[in-house]
Design an enzyme around this catalytic site. Structure first.
Site, PDB file in Angstrom:
ATOM      1  N   HIS A   1       0.838  -1.200   0.000  1.00  0.00           N
ATOM      2  CA  HIS A   1       0.000   0.000   0.000  1.00  0.00           C
ATOM      3  C   HIS A   1       0.877   1.257   0.000  1.00  0.00           C
ATOM      4  CE1 HIS A   1      -4.154  -1.321   0.451  1.00  0.00           C
ATOM      5  NE2 HIS A   1      -3.773  -2.227   1.338  1.00  0.00           N
TER       6      HIS A   1
ATOM      7  N   ASP B   1      -7.488  -2.322  -1.255  1.00  0.00           N
ATOM      8  CA  ASP B   1      -8.463  -3.051  -0.440  1.00  0.00           C
ATOM      9  C   ASP B   1      -9.818  -2.774  -1.066  1.00  0.00           C
ATOM     10  OD1 ASP B   1      -6.485  -3.881   1.316  1.00  0.00           O
ATOM     11  OD2 ASP B   1      -6.742  -2.145   2.623  1.00  0.00           O
TER      12      ASP B   1
ATOM     13  N   GLU C   1      -6.874 -11.815   4.452  1.00  0.00           N
ATOM     14  CA  GLU C   1      -7.808 -10.718   4.167  1.00  0.00           C
ATOM     15  C   GLU C   1      -8.434 -10.910   2.793  1.00  0.00           C
ATOM     16  OE1 GLU C   1      -5.226  -7.317   6.632  1.00  0.00           O
ATOM     17  OE2 GLU C   1      -5.430  -7.180   4.447  1.00  0.00           O
TER      18      GLU C   1
END
Length: 240
Positions: free
Chosen positions: A154, A161, A219
């Site tokens: 990121h 995301d 995730e």
């Protein structure tokens, strides 16, 4: 058959013919409208600015604000709000900055989702390293938050995301947990979920992987673009 009956028969046949023609035109119009609707959704994936060629010619490492080049996405940028695991707003604006190569891949992936009736919705894009330090203070667990010393993808502008929303209803698809849920239920391979939830997760990952992204085990929402790892950047989130 009398002359009157012949006339009635001719008029009745003509009426049926006209009704049939009207129905065919109505069906054609419905099909055309559906086609136009699909075209409109697909055209939403084109660039807002008239710089398509320039965009394609940008260096892969160049930063691009996705909001400025495409209308095809939805946004719920959590860190620009207090609705996140930090419990406070840590972004001054909700822009979505990413490397040019990642933007190109996302636009292509989103076109595939649109064909299925969905759109990508962003929770997070490029993340300043200073925010990574704040996250690590709250959740110093490498399964969920990258150590800021080495930095996250990121922080390099190549990770997102995301989830999916229904184009018609604008409702998020059910994924089993909320974004930034730190528990086994958010793990991609967790199978104690409704069949539809597991199918939604598979759809998300399958199309993202098709376009060069890689998910992570813990995730369901996180995807990183596979390629050269760029340096951590201090790119500003907000336009001056």
């Amino acid at each position: 058959m009398s002359q009157m009956n012949k006339i009635i028969t001719i008029l009745f046949s003509s009426a049926l013919f006209l009704l049939s023609c009207h129905q065919e035109k109505k069906n054609e119009k419905t099909t055309d409208n559906q086609h136009i609707s699909v075209q409109q959704e697909e055209s939403a994936a084109t660039y807002k600015v008239q710089t398509l060629i320039a965009m394609e010619e940008l260096a892969d490492s160049a930063f691009v604000n996705l909001r400025e080049v495409s209308d095809s996405f939805q946004y719920d940028m959590r860190y620009a709000t207090a609705n996140n695991f930090l419990g406070k707003k840590v972004y001054d604006c909700d822009n979505c900055w990413l490397r040019a190569r990642t933007v190109r891949a996302l636009i292509k992936a989103n076109r595939d989702f649109i064909k299925n009736g969905y759109q990508i919705q962003f929770y997070d894009c490029f993340r300043p390293r200073a925010v990574q330090y704040k996250m690590w203070e709250v959740m110093p667990d490498g399964r969920y938050v990258a150590n800021p010393k080495s930095g996250s993808i990121h922080n390099r502008g190549d990770a997102v995301d995301i989830t999916l929303v229904n184009i018609s209803t604008k409702e998020e698809l059910k994924m089993g947990t909320d974004f930034d849920y730190f528990g086994k239920e958010a793990h991609y391979e967790y199978d104690q979920l409704a069949d539809q939830v597991q199918e939604n997760r598979r759809l998300l990952r399958t199309i993202m992987e098709k376009h060069g992204f890689k998910g992570i085990r813990t995730e369901w929402w996180h995807f990183s673009y596979i390629g050269e790892v760029y340096p951590i950047s201090n790119q500003a989130l907000c336009n001056e």
